[in-house]
Enzyme design. Structure first.
Site, PDB file in Angstrom:
ATOM      1  N   ASP A   1       0.830  -1.207   0.000  1.00 25.46           N
ATOM      2  CA  ASP A   1       0.000   0.000   0.000  1.00 25.46           C
ATOM      3  C   ASP A   1       0.865   1.257   0.000  1.00 25.46           C
ATOM      4  O   ASP A   1       1.979   1.246   0.532  1.00 25.46           O
ATOM      5  CB  ASP A   1      -0.916  -0.026   1.239  1.00 25.46           C
ATOM      6  CG  ASP A   1      -2.079   0.939   1.111  1.00 25.46           C
ATOM      7  OD1 ASP A   1      -2.308   1.469   0.012  1.00 25.46           O
ATOM      8  OD2 ASP A   1      -2.760   1.168   2.127  1.00 25.46           O
TER       9      ASP A   1
ATOM     10  N   ASN B   1     -10.606  -2.768  -6.287  1.00 21.34           N
ATOM     11  CA  ASN B   1      -9.764  -1.841  -7.063  1.00 21.34           C
ATOM     12  C   ASN B   1     -10.344  -1.485  -8.440  1.00 21.34           C
ATOM     13  O   ASN B   1      -9.930  -0.511  -9.063  1.00 21.34           O
ATOM     14  CB  ASN B   1      -8.338  -2.398  -7.251  1.00 21.34           C
ATOM     15  CG  ASN B   1      -7.480  -2.293  -6.009  1.00 21.34           C
ATOM     16  OD1 ASN B   1      -6.585  -3.105  -5.786  1.00 21.34           O
ATOM     17  ND2 ASN B   1      -7.744  -1.289  -5.169  1.00 21.34           N
TER      18      ASN B   1
HETATM   19  C1  FPP Z   1      -1.751   0.088  -3.433  1.00 23.25           C
HETATM   20  O1  FPP Z   1      -1.282   1.426  -3.414  1.00 23.25           O
HETATM   21  C2  FPP Z   1      -1.201  -0.643  -4.553  1.00 23.25           C
HETATM   22  C3  FPP Z   1      -1.935  -1.298  -5.508  1.00 23.25           C
HETATM   23  C4  FPP Z   1      -3.400  -1.314  -5.532  1.00 23.25           C
HETATM   24  C5  FPP Z   1      -1.297  -1.989  -6.629  1.00 23.25           C
HETATM   25  C6  FPP Z   1      -0.050  -2.751  -6.352  1.00 23.25           C
HETATM   26  C7  FPP Z   1       0.659  -2.949  -7.620  1.00 23.25           C
HETATM   27  C8  FPP Z   1       2.010  -2.908  -7.815  1.00 23.25           C
HETATM   28  C9  FPP Z   1       2.971  -2.740  -6.729  1.00 23.25           C
HETATM   29  C10 FPP Z   1       2.576  -2.998  -9.182  1.00 23.25           C
HETATM   30  C11 FPP Z   1       2.600  -4.291  -9.880  1.00 23.25           C
HETATM   31  C12 FPP Z   1       2.556  -5.511  -9.072  1.00 23.25           C
HETATM   32  C13 FPP Z   1       3.108  -6.700  -9.406  1.00 23.25           C
HETATM   33  C14 FPP Z   1       2.858  -7.876  -8.549  1.00 23.25           C
HETATM   34  C15 FPP Z   1       3.950  -6.872 -10.572  1.00 23.25           C
HETATM   35  P1  FPP Z   1      -2.341   2.601  -3.552  1.00 23.25           P
HETATM   36  O2  FPP Z   1      -2.437   2.962  -4.986  1.00 23.25           O
HETATM   37  O3  FPP Z   1      -3.629   2.187  -2.932  1.00 23.25           O
HETATM   38  O4  FPP Z   1      -1.669   3.736  -2.735  1.00 23.25           O
HETATM   39  P2  FPP Z   1      -2.421   4.897  -1.918  1.00 23.25           P
HETATM   40  O5  FPP Z   1      -3.126   4.227  -0.789  1.00 23.25           O
HETATM   41  O6  FPP Z   1      -1.308   5.766  -1.480  1.00 23.25           O
HETATM   42  O7  FPP Z   1      -3.355   5.580  -2.869  1.00 23.25           O
END
Ligand code: FPP
Length: 255
Positions: free
Chosen positions: A30, A78
């Site tokens: 996250d 998501n």
């Molecule tokens: C949460 O951060 C992250 C995600 C929903 C996506 C995770 C994806 C990756 C790390 C990239 C690709 C993954 C792989 C396995 C190759 P957020 O966007 O919710 O952050 P925030 O809470 O600060 O908005």
């Protein structure tokens, strides 16, 4: 400076008792969006930099001897994000799955997935299946990507499948055990995670592995996912090893 960091990492690594490693670590990655916002960049920039952390943590877990690593890469919820962000994430998954095949092969890591993957865009689904197929004989560690995953959906589907099997006479509902229930979950082949890590300071489970984390140690860190490095993983494991896992017993009963 670099030498100093290497020294800190080495010291932390030496604190880890390899005999008491968690066999399965689950991670809620996250903070990509906030990490990007702090640098006045679009959210996708955070996701792209999150891939670096995925590589680092995957390699570090395999090197230590962790057998299963499950990463929450895309929750069912998501899909509610802006369309552009969802399609960028799906594209990033295709790119990463393609580019990182060499890393998985080099480290003898098997790729698997949980979640409703058939509903992913075709190109993401195909890249995923290709990665799973190409790594299926690897055996050092299993990397499980939770994609279009919802724990409540998983549990509901398990209950439906059990009801169907009961109708067919294959399951006796009156003696249904926790182990039998677990065998209907998508994670049936994996042990339950002993350690759950969530980055970015949020302290929620967000519909992730609700059944499976019943006894997991929860570790929350302020570090945003793109900044999460090897040393942070080691810190989480050292912290995990400092805890007394009692499973409902008293401290005295454990000695
Ligand atoms: C949460 O951060 C992250 C995600 C929903 C996506 C995770 C994806 C990756 C790390 C990239 C690709 C993954 C792989 C396995 C190759 P957020 O966007 O919710 O952050 P925030 O809470 O600060 O908005």
């Amino acid at each position: 400076m670099w030498f100093k960091i290497a020294e800190i990492i080495k010291n932390l690594q030496e604190k880890i008792d390899l005999e008491r490693l968690p066999e399965h670590i689950a991670v809620i990655m996250d903070g990509n969006g906030r990490w990007a916002k702090h640098q006045n960049k679009p959210r996708v920039f955070g996701h792209r930099n999150g891939v670096k952390a995925v590589r680092e943590v995957t390699e570090a877990c395999a090197e230590l001897g962790v057998k299963y690593l499950t990463l929450y890469a895309f929750s069912q919820e998501n899909w509610n994000r802006p369309k552009l962000e969802v399609s960028a994430l799906m594209g990033l998954l295709v790119d990463t799955l393609t580019k990182e095949m060499a890393t998985l092969t080099k480290n003898d890591i098997k790729l698997e997935a949980i979640g409703n993957i058939s509903q992913l865009p075709r190109s993401t689904y195909n890249a995923l299946l290709k990665g799973i197929e190409r790594t299926k004989s690897n055996s050092r560690m299993t990397l499980v990507l939770a994609l279009n995953y919802s724990s409540r959906v998983e549990i509901t589907r398990a209950a439906q499948a059990i009801a169907e099997d009961a109708k067919l006479g294959n399951v006796d509902i009156s003696t249904l055990s926790e182990d039998t229930f677990s065998s209907y979950l998508e994670t049936a082949a994996y042990p339950d995670p002993e350690l759950l890590i969530r980055t970015s300071g949020e302290q929620r489970i967000s519909n992730y592995l609700l059944w499976q984390i019943a006894y997991a140690e929860l570790y929350f860190t302020q570090v945003f996912w793109p900044d999460f490095e090897r040393e942070h993983l080691y810190e989480a494991i050292v912290d995990y090893q400092s805890r007394e896992r009692r499973f409902g017993k008293t401290s005295e009963q454990l000695v």
